[in-house]
Design an enzyme around this catalytic site. Structure first.
Site: not given
Length: 183
Positions: A118-120
């Protein structure tokens, strides 16, 4: 160079992917994530309607190096679980299947259970003038659009090898300096 980030949770973490595969009891869940993936995902507009959610594909593990790193990360933890003193405390390994730990089986396991961290990042990257992939200039301004800046991880040209919170806060702070004329 870091390749894998691991998250250890002191419970059996049950989500839709593992609910039917493990007991709801005490235990340990370790999740591994490729921190500098070479696979590239995409974000596209679903339609011209701004209320429609975008189409998003992280394209996880599409690059063979990412899959190889993920398998090596899984092997690292499997060795740790099978080595004392930790091995003495482990009653049972549930996932991956402890009877199928060959490369092909671990690859299938990784493809089935891998999740994003969840770290685009890097979808509107900043870069030098003349860089065709750089949407932003060095002051976080969107090229060709007056009065618009981007101050989140999409501006970062290369994702950090770990959590993105500190970098995101730094970008916001730096952008505030630009807007206020202090930077």
């Amino acid at each position: 160079v870091p390749t894998i980030q691991a998250f250890a949770v002191g419970i059996v973490y049950l989500d839709r992917d593992v609910l039917s595969l493990v007991e709801n009891t005490y235990g340990l869940t370790v999740t591994t994530v490729v921190v500098k993936p070479k696979s590239r995902g995409w974000v596209r507009l679903r339609s011209a309607n701004p209320a429609d959610k975008p189409l998003v594909s992280p394209n996880l593990l599409q690059h063979p190096d990412d899959l190889a790193e993920m398998i090596e990360g899984q092997r690292f933890f499997l060795r740790a679980f099978q080595t004392d003193p930790l091995a003495k405390r482990i009653k049972k390994l549930s996932i991956p299947d402890p009877t199928r730990l060959d490369d092909e089986s671990l690859a299938a396991h990784c493809r089935r259970f891998v999740k994003t961290n969840y770290h685009p990042a890097s979808t509107a990257r900043m870069g030098a003038d003349g860089d065709p992939a750089a949407v932003l200039d060095a002051r976080l301004r969107v090229r060709g659009v007056e009065g618009l800046r981007v101050a989140d991880m999409s501006a970062v040209p290369d994702i950090t090898a770990g959590n993105t919170n500190a970098a995101a806060m730094m970008l916001g702070d730096r952008c505030a300096d630009f807007v206020l004329g202090a930077g």
